[in-house]
Design a protein around this motif. Structure first.
Motif, PDB file in Angstrom:
ATOM      1  N   HIS A 119       7.226   2.405 -12.260  1.00  0.00           N
ATOM      2  CA  HIS A 119       6.820   3.358 -11.589  1.00  0.00           C
ATOM      3  C   HIS A 119       6.648   3.197 -10.007  1.00  0.00           C
ATOM      4  O   HIS A 119       6.027   2.126  -9.731  1.00  0.00           O
ATOM      5  N   LEU A 120       7.277   4.216  -9.025  1.00  0.00           N
ATOM      6  CA  LEU A 120       7.222   3.824  -7.675  1.00  0.00           C
ATOM      7  C   LEU A 120       5.596   4.301  -7.317  1.00  0.00           C
ATOM      8  O   LEU A 120       5.328   5.330  -7.613  1.00  0.00           O
ATOM      9  N   LEU A 121       4.852   3.364  -6.737  1.00  0.00           N
ATOM     10  CA  LEU A 121       3.530   3.580  -6.277  1.00  0.00           C
ATOM     11  C   LEU A 121       3.198   4.032  -4.782  1.00  0.00           C
ATOM     12  O   LEU A 121       3.059   5.153  -4.653  1.00  0.00           O
ATOM     13  N   THR A 122       4.059   3.365  -3.877  1.00  0.00           N
ATOM     14  CA  THR A 122       3.835   3.776  -2.337  1.00  0.00           C
ATOM     15  C   THR A 122       5.115   3.387  -1.808  1.00  0.00           C
ATOM     16  O   THR A 122       5.827   2.332  -2.253  1.00  0.00           O
ATOM     17  N   VAL A 123       5.237   4.057  -0.816  1.00  0.00           N
ATOM     18  CA  VAL A 123       6.528   3.547   0.080  1.00  0.00           C
ATOM     19  C   VAL A 123       6.020   3.720   1.674  1.00  0.00           C
ATOM     20  O   VAL A 123       5.507   4.868   2.031  1.00  0.00           O
ATOM     21  N   GLY A 124       5.851   2.781   2.216  1.00  0.00           N
ATOM     22  CA  GLY A 124       5.364   2.607   3.650  1.00  0.00           C
ATOM     23  C   GLY A 124       3.902   2.995   3.666  1.00  0.00           C
ATOM     24  O   GLY A 124       3.002   2.320   2.996  1.00  0.00           O
ATOM     25  N   VAL A 126       2.699   6.142   2.548  1.00  0.00           N
ATOM     26  CA  VAL A 126       2.740   7.233   1.366  1.00  0.00           C
ATOM     27  C   VAL A 126       2.739   6.926   0.175  1.00  0.00           C
ATOM     28  O   VAL A 126       3.321   6.040  -0.587  1.00  0.00           O
ATOM     29  N   THR A 127       1.831   7.514  -0.783  1.00  0.00           N
ATOM     30  CA  THR A 127       1.301   7.340  -2.076  1.00  0.00           C
ATOM     31  C   THR A 127       2.367   8.202  -2.762  1.00  0.00           C
ATOM     32  O   THR A 127       2.597   9.425  -2.604  1.00  0.00           O
ATOM     33  N   TYR A 128       2.993   7.558  -4.070  1.00  0.00           N
ATOM     34  CA  TYR A 128       4.059   8.530  -4.727  1.00  0.00           C
ATOM     35  C   TYR A 128       3.515   8.634  -6.302  1.00  0.00           C
ATOM     36  O   TYR A 128       4.229   8.631  -7.221  1.00  0.00           O
ATOM     37  N   ILE A 129       2.198   8.397  -6.379  1.00  0.00           N
ATOM     38  CA  ILE A 129       1.659   8.541  -7.640  1.00  0.00           C
ATOM     39  C   ILE A 129       0.353   9.360  -7.598  1.00  0.00           C
ATOM     40  O   ILE A 129      -0.506   9.477  -6.835  1.00  0.00           O
ATOM     41  N   SER A 130       0.010   9.983  -8.917  1.00  0.00           N
ATOM     42  CA  SER A 130      -0.954  11.081  -8.956  1.00  0.00           C
ATOM     43  C   SER A 130      -2.283  10.527  -8.975  1.00  0.00           C
ATOM     44  O   SER A 130      -3.340  11.073  -8.558  1.00  0.00           O
ATOM     45  N   ASN A 132      -5.118   8.459  -7.868  1.00  0.00           N
ATOM     46  CA  ASN A 132      -5.849   8.283  -6.592  1.00  0.00           C
ATOM     47  C   ASN A 132      -6.431   6.884  -6.421  1.00  0.00           C
ATOM     48  O   ASN A 132      -7.057   6.738  -5.201  1.00  0.00           O
ATOM     49  N   ARG A 133      -6.323   6.154  -7.623  1.00  0.00           N
ATOM     50  CA  ARG A 133      -6.833   4.689  -7.351  1.00  0.00           C
ATOM     51  C   ARG A 133      -5.948   3.955  -6.615  1.00  0.00           C
ATOM     52  O   ARG A 133      -6.317   2.811  -6.220  1.00  0.00           O
ATOM     53  N   PHE A 134      -4.808   4.318  -6.562  1.00  0.00           N
ATOM     54  CA  PHE A 134      -3.638   3.328  -5.966  1.00  0.00           C
ATOM     55  C   PHE A 134      -3.653   4.081  -4.417  1.00  0.00           C
ATOM     56  O   PHE A 134      -3.338   5.215  -4.455  1.00  0.00           O
ATOM     57  N   SER A 135      -3.526   3.080  -3.509  1.00  0.00           N
ATOM     58  CA  SER A 135      -3.108   3.684  -2.122  1.00  0.00           C
ATOM     59  C   SER A 135      -2.696   2.603  -1.184  1.00  0.00           C
ATOM     60  O   SER A 135      -3.152   1.354  -1.529  1.00  0.00           O
ATOM     61  N   PRO A 136      -1.874   2.803  -0.280  1.00  0.00           N
ATOM     62  CA  PRO A 136      -1.359   1.591   0.671  1.00  0.00           C
ATOM     63  C   PRO A 136      -2.567   1.240   1.887  1.00  0.00           C
ATOM     64  O   PRO A 136      -3.071   2.281   2.258  1.00  0.00           O
ATOM     65  N   VAL A 137      -2.194   0.308   2.102  1.00  0.00           N
ATOM     66  CA  VAL A 137      -3.205  -0.381   3.234  1.00  0.00           C
ATOM     67  C   VAL A 137      -2.076  -1.081   4.221  1.00  0.00           C
ATOM     68  O   VAL A 137      -1.779  -2.270   3.750  1.00  0.00           O
ATOM     69  N   HIS A 138      -2.009  -0.671   5.384  1.00  0.00           N
ATOM     70  CA  HIS A 138      -1.158  -1.579   6.473  1.00  0.00           C
ATOM     71  C   HIS A 138      -1.837  -1.833   7.735  1.00  0.00           C
ATOM     72  O   HIS A 138      -2.654  -1.221   8.147  1.00  0.00           O
ATOM     73  N   VAL A 139      -1.819  -3.268   7.878  1.00  0.00           N
ATOM     74  CA  VAL A 139      -2.361  -3.912   8.876  1.00  0.00           C
ATOM     75  C   VAL A 139      -1.032  -4.101  10.073  1.00  0.00           C
ATOM     76  O   VAL A 139      -0.728  -5.329   9.646  1.00  0.00           O
ATOM     77  N   GLU A 140      -1.046  -3.300  10.792  1.00  0.00           N
ATOM     78  CA  GLU A 140       0.152  -3.737  11.929  1.00  0.00           C
ATOM     79  C   GLU A 140       0.065  -5.210  12.584  1.00  0.00           C
ATOM     80  O   GLU A 140       1.228  -5.952  12.689  1.00  0.00           O
ATOM     81  N   SER A 141      -1.037  -5.648  12.923  1.00  0.00           N
ATOM     82  CA  SER A 141      -1.053  -6.949  13.917  1.00  0.00           C
ATOM     83  C   SER A 141      -0.713  -8.022  12.993  1.00  0.00           C
ATOM     84  O   SER A 141      -0.169  -9.053  13.335  1.00  0.00           O
ATOM     85  N   THR A 142      -0.670  -7.982  11.347  1.00  0.00           N
ATOM     86  CA  THR A 142      -0.547  -9.042  10.523  1.00  0.00           C
ATOM     87  C   THR A 142       0.766  -8.750   9.921  1.00  0.00           C
ATOM     88  O   THR A 142       1.215  -9.742   8.914  1.00  0.00           O
ATOM     89  N   GLY A 143       1.311  -7.701   9.740  1.00  0.00           N
ATOM     90  CA  GLY A 143       2.638  -7.371   9.077  1.00  0.00           C
ATOM     91  C   GLY A 143       2.362  -7.288   7.608  1.00  0.00           C
ATOM     92  O   GLY A 143       3.118  -7.382   6.504  1.00  0.00           O
TER      93      GLY A 143
END
Length: 316
Positions: A119-124, A126-130, A132-143
């Protein structure tokens, strides 16, 4: 008269200018010249371009021979960071983060995939699963492109893939372990103590990577965490995946008998019964003996009835 006119005409024709002196001829010659100039520049440009391509190719070949070429490719292609955790352990209901550090990502995207059902969970971001316990977290300074899982359940355990959309694709795998804490009071059940001695109860919360937020102790139905006159309660870590809470009561009296319950914030409560030896244990044993005797008498009465019934039928 006619003869003179013809001679004049012949003379005029003989003095006419050459054809390349005319305006039309000059324009034609100029056009041809310009075409030759443009064509020559075009050919020279192509030759220059080919020469540049050959020069660059020779340079790259020279780099590849001494290993610098591959260092150049690696330094400009996406790659995973050095600080990577391949195994993460959490406990039931505690938010967890799966980390994926990507260097030189450029215009590529990072996706998280749950491997057991693909199952595809996230891309970038954006969340691709209904769910809502799953979500992406991005910190630019650390990659860091992390996957956050809130309130993880036992069914969330397994393998997760962090995939970068490079050519070819590269992947990093993280295995998630979800533990369910279990509380247990050590020692014999029930516990028998003497009047005037101390009560020392140890509650072990196993499969608990993190300390419980709290551990409440109850005597029967009353919480005793703040009763510090004759005792105390402690909580500390034990190893990597366990915690210990102890209850200590000095100079125990018969009024301290009853049921004691250990209730951690992250596990089901567990209890133990405490009795005193000044006659209560003997009374409990006597009750057990009386119950056993009553059970034996009851069984004898049943067999007696069966025998009488059989005998009566035989006599008839």
């Amino acid at each position: 008269m006619l003869f003179k006119e013809n001679r004049i005409s012949l003379t005029t024709s003989a003095r006419r200018k050459p054809w390349f002196y005319s305006a039309q001829s000059i324009r034609t010659i100029a056009g041809i010249f310009l075409c030759l100039v443009v064509l020559n520049g075009f050919v020279e440009g192509d030759l220059s371009k080919d020469e540049l391509i050959q020069t660059e190719r020779k340079r790259l070949m020279s780099l590849s021979k001494n290993g610098d070429y591959w260092l150049f490719v690696q330094s400009t292609s996406p790659s995973f960071g050095q600080s990577r955790e391949k195994n993460i352990t959490t406990q039931l209901g505690q938010t967890v983060y799966l980390h994926c550090i990507v260097n030189n990502i450029g215009d590529k995207a990072v996706a998280w995939i749950r491997r057991h059902d693909l199952h595809l969970l996230t891309v970038g971001t954006v969340t691709y699963i209904s769910d809502n316990r799953f979500s992406p977290v991005h910190v630019e300074s650390t990659g860091d492109w992390s996957l956050q899982i809130k309130y993880p359940q036992l069914t969330d355990a397994g393998l997760y893939e962090c995939q970068v959309s490079s050519d070819p694709k590269i992947s990093f795998f993280v295995r998630l372990h979800v533990l369910e804490p279990i509380a247990e009071i050590l020692g014999a059940h029930p516990l028998y103590v003497k009047t005037g001695t101390s009560i020392n109860l140890t509650c072990v919360i196993s499969d608990s990577p993190e300390l419980p937020v709290f551990v409440f102790w109850y005597h029967n139905d009353r919480m005793i965490n703040y009763d510090t006159e004759r005792g105390m309660i402690s909580l500390h870590k034990w190893g990597d995946d366990a915690a210990i809470s102890t209850l200590y009561i000095r100079d125990a009296q018969p009024t301290d008998s009853g049921n004691y319950t250990c209730s951690p914030s992250n596990a089901e409560a567990t209890g133990i019964s405490v009795f005193f030896l000044n006659g209560e244990k003997q009374a409990a044993i006597q009750r057990d003996a009386n119950t056993s005797q009553a059970s034996s008498r009851s069984q004898w009465e049943v067999w007696k009835f069966i025998l009488l019934s059989v005998s009566w039928k035989l006599l008839r």
